[in-house]
Design an enzyme around this catalytic site. Structure first.
Site, PDB file in Angstrom:
ATOM      1  N   ASN A   1       0.838  -1.206   0.000  1.00 38.63           N
ATOM      2  CA  ASN A   1       0.000   0.000   0.000  1.00 38.63           C
ATOM      3  C   ASN A   1       0.870   1.252   0.000  1.00 38.63           C
ATOM      4  O   ASN A   1       0.786   2.095   0.895  1.00 38.63           O
ATOM      5  CB  ASN A   1      -0.927   0.011   1.221  1.00 38.63           C
ATOM      6  CG  ASN A   1      -2.172  -0.822   1.003  1.00 38.63           C
ATOM      7  OD1 ASN A   1      -2.630  -0.976  -0.122  1.00 38.63           O
ATOM      8  ND2 ASN A   1      -2.711  -1.376   2.075  1.00 38.63           N
TER       9      ASN A   1
ATOM     10  N   SER B   1      -6.295  -5.640  -3.560  1.00 37.56           N
ATOM     11  CA  SER B   1      -7.373  -5.588  -2.576  1.00 37.56           C
ATOM     12  C   SER B   1      -8.055  -6.935  -2.473  1.00 37.56           C
ATOM     13  O   SER B   1      -8.211  -7.644  -3.461  1.00 37.56           O
ATOM     14  CB  SER B   1      -8.407  -4.520  -2.950  1.00 37.56           C
ATOM     15  OG  SER B   1      -9.455  -4.506  -1.992  1.00 37.56           O
TER      16      SER B   1
ATOM     17  N   LYS C   1      -5.841   2.424  -5.605  1.00 38.57           N
ATOM     18  CA  LYS C   1      -5.985   1.626  -4.380  1.00 38.57           C
ATOM     19  C   LYS C   1      -6.223   2.542  -3.173  1.00 38.57           C
ATOM     20  O   LYS C   1      -6.991   2.213  -2.262  1.00 38.57           O
ATOM     21  CB  LYS C   1      -4.742   0.770  -4.161  1.00 38.57           C
ATOM     22  CG  LYS C   1      -4.757  -0.073  -2.878  1.00 38.57           C
ATOM     23  CD  LYS C   1      -5.998  -0.958  -2.793  1.00 38.57           C
ATOM     24  CE  LYS C   1      -5.938  -2.024  -1.721  1.00 38.57           C
ATOM     25  NZ  LYS C   1      -5.306  -1.741  -0.475  1.00 38.57           N
TER      26      LYS C   1
ATOM     27  N   HIS D   1      -9.780   3.533  -3.341  1.00 33.00           N
ATOM     28  CA  HIS D   1     -10.539   2.335  -2.921  1.00 33.00           C
ATOM     29  C   HIS D   1     -10.618   2.285  -1.404  1.00 33.00           C
ATOM     30  O   HIS D   1     -11.693   2.071  -0.823  1.00 33.00           O
ATOM     31  CB  HIS D   1      -9.848   1.081  -3.466  1.00 33.00           C
ATOM     32  CG  HIS D   1     -10.325  -0.214  -2.868  1.00 33.00           C
ATOM     33  ND1 HIS D   1      -9.973  -0.617  -1.586  1.00 33.00           N
ATOM     34  CD2 HIS D   1     -11.115  -1.191  -3.355  1.00 33.00           C
ATOM     35  CE1 HIS D   1     -10.539  -1.776  -1.319  1.00 33.00           C
ATOM     36  NE2 HIS D   1     -11.230  -2.155  -2.373  1.00 33.00           N
ATOM     37  N   ASN D   2      -9.492   2.489  -0.735  1.00 38.07           N
ATOM     38  CA  ASN D   2      -9.473   2.404   0.717  1.00 38.07           C
ATOM     39  C   ASN D   2     -10.227   3.561   1.363  1.00 38.07           C
ATOM     40  O   ASN D   2     -10.836   3.404   2.424  1.00 38.07           O
ATOM     41  CB  ASN D   2      -8.035   2.345   1.225  1.00 38.07           C
ATOM     42  CG  ASN D   2      -7.403   0.987   0.987  1.00 38.07           C
ATOM     43  OD1 ASN D   2      -7.857   0.214   0.150  1.00 38.07           O
ATOM     44  ND2 ASN D   2      -6.348   0.686   1.714  1.00 38.07           N
TER      45      ASN D   2
ATOM     46  N   GLU E   1     -13.685   2.581   1.165  1.00 35.95           N
ATOM     47  CA  GLU E   1     -13.847   1.517   2.163  1.00 35.95           C
ATOM     48  C   GLU E   1     -14.055   2.102   3.557  1.00 35.95           C
ATOM     49  O   GLU E   1     -14.954   1.672   4.293  1.00 35.95           O
ATOM     50  CB  GLU E   1     -12.610   0.630   2.131  1.00 35.95           C
ATOM     51  CG  GLU E   1     -12.558  -0.485   3.145  1.00 35.95           C
ATOM     52  CD  GLU E   1     -11.222  -1.204   3.102  1.00 35.95           C
ATOM     53  OE1 GLU E   1     -10.605  -1.382   4.176  1.00 35.95           O
ATOM     54  OE2 GLU E   1     -10.769  -1.574   2.009  1.00 35.95           O
TER      55      GLU E   1
END
Length: 474
Positions: A103, A129, A183, A186-187, A190
């Site tokens: 990450n 992921s 990513k 994305h997090n 999330e």
């Protein structure tokens, strides 16, 4: 596949994610040479597959690989990545490829890719992921790098990726740090979706008096409809779990102080740097920070809460309350995804990335933590209009919000009247209201800035000119 006994891929970092990916690769016929400083991890890696090649050092790892060589790094972000690259570089040759599957911050990835290119090496920043299970059975993979670099490992990554409607959840999403940027977003999504689900639980539990069993049943039912998602599914499972030590529901024995590793923070701060609003993502980070102030909250609850008047129970029936909370969760999720995709579009424009947002949606359909039924609607919207500046402008998505909006507002009012904090639900509604408002309050702010700092402002009748008013003169 490598010939002559050589390995197809080198893997540095044999922790949970690294070993899970290695086992996934072995299942698809790839031979992996693995390196870790911990001899116990090397031994466990060797036991996972007969084709595994454990290595004790960088030279041994590189020597075990078929050329041109490819090495995947699964180590913690930051200095450890630079240290591993420094150890490997003397043993690599021009044309070899490094893939960072951790990450990492996208700016670090861009820097490392440029430095690798100076040495004649290829570099890919790979967003991964899906957690341990995803790595083992099929993750969502977001690759950033040149077309040539990504193409080198595309067959391997396509083979191990999750599948959605027969398509691998793997794509090149842009050059340089684009994979790690996607990513990061994305997090951030999330973080916000987890918080929204937690707020739905909080309202139904503390305002509606729902038992854990009824909450599990409710969330499982929601998961069969428009709210279907991995995170809602696992929350229903969590609600069913009891503590083996006390017999109490597991959630009743877990400390209400959330942890974080920084990617949500990166998503929020990068959105600010790009000047793109992502308030619900940022609020999710703030909510975790607030939860961490446990000792202060305990103190405040014994003092500040004493002045709170009693709140009568809502007039709604439990089923009506659940419907309102359902609609609030759906709308909050839509607003969160809209913010995330808008930030990615802004980043692509700011950094000159050839980012395909439809490809991002496609790889998020399976394998990743934020996989949800909503993504099918998002993919349809982006395929229909690749230039869409905000997902909420899509007629189908906008109609979905419009239909659920009354329940969204009602759930928020009920929570506020009861003194229940629902920061992401409230932030998402303000974002929705603000985005669709032709007129906002910024005229007052511009006047204030001009008053104390002579910053100037634009007039409605002369929008191309910046003017200043002497506010102290009559």
């Amino acid at each position: 596949m490598a010939m002559g006994g050589k390995a197809d891929l080198g893997l540095v970092g044999l922790g949970v994610m690294g070993r899970s990916l290695a086992a996934n690769l072995a299942d698809h016929g790839y031979r992996v040479a693995g390196l870790d400083l911990d001899p116990g991890r090397r031994a466990a890696f060797a036991a996972d597959a007969a084709s595994a090649v454990p290595c004790a050092g960088p030279a041994e790892l590189v020597a075990a690989l078929a050329g041109p060589r490819a090495v995947l790094l699964m180590v913690p972000a930051g200095a450890p990545v630079d240290a591993v690259i420094a150890d490997l570089a003397p043993h690599l040759a021009p044309g070899d490829l490094l893939v960072d599957g951790g990450n990492s911050h996208f700016a670090d990835t861009g820097r490392r890719a440029a430095a690798a290119a100076d040495r004649g090496l290829l570099y890919v920043g790979l967003g991964v992921s899906g957690g341990e299970e995803g790595a083992r059975r099929g993750p969502s993979l977001m690759a950033g790098g040149t077309e040539a670099a990504v193409a080198r490992v595309a067959p391997m990554l396509s083979a191990i990726a999750a599948r959605a409607e027969g398509e691998p959840c793997f794509a090149r999403v842009g050059p340089g740090g684009a994979g790690h940027f996607v990513k990061t977003i994305h997090n951030g999504i999330e973080y916000a979706d987890m918080q929204l689900i937690a707020e739905a639980y909080f309202v139904l539990r503390h305002l509606g008096g729902f038992s854990h069993a009824r909450l599990a049943e409710t969330f499982a039912l929601w998961n069969q409809g428009e709210l279907g998602s991995y995170l809602l599914e696992i929350t229903a499972d969590i609600l069913r779990k009891t503590d083996p030590e006390t017999g109490a529901p597991m959630l009743d024995v877990i400390l209400d102080a959330a942890g974080q590793k920084g990617t949500g923070h990166w998503a929020a701060t990068t959105a600010l740097e790009l000047g793109m609003p992502a308030p619900t993502i940022a609020e999710a980070v703030h909510a975790r920070c607030l939860s961490a102030l446990k000792a202060e909250r305990v103190r405040a609850s014994r003092g500040l809460a004493a002045a709170r008047p009693p709140v009568p129970p809502p007039a709604e029936t439990p089923d009506q309350l659940a419907k309102a909370v359902h609609d609030a969760l759906l709308c909050g999720r839509i607003a969160t995804y809209a913010q995330g995709f808008a930030v990615m579009r802004a980043a692509a424009e700011a950094f000159g990335w050839d980012m395909d947002l439809a490809a991002v949606a496609r790889v998020w359909r399976a394998g990743c933590i934020i996989r949800a039924k909503l993504i099918d609607r998002i993919l349809d919207a982006l395929r229909g209009d690749p230039t869409l500046p905000n997902l909420m402008l899509d007629p189908g998505i906008g109609l979905l919000v419009a239909r659920a909006e009354p329940g969204w507002r009602r759930a928020l009012v009920l929570a506020a009247e009861a003194g229940l904090p629902v920061p992401c639900t409230a932030s998402a509604l303000s974002y929705w209201d603000g985005y669709r408002s032709e007129k906002l309050w910024a005229n007052v702010i511009q006047a204030q800035r001009d008053y104390f700092g002579a910053h100037g402002y634009r007039r409605l009748d002369r929008p191309d000119a910046v003017v200043h008013t002497d506010w102290t003169r009559p």
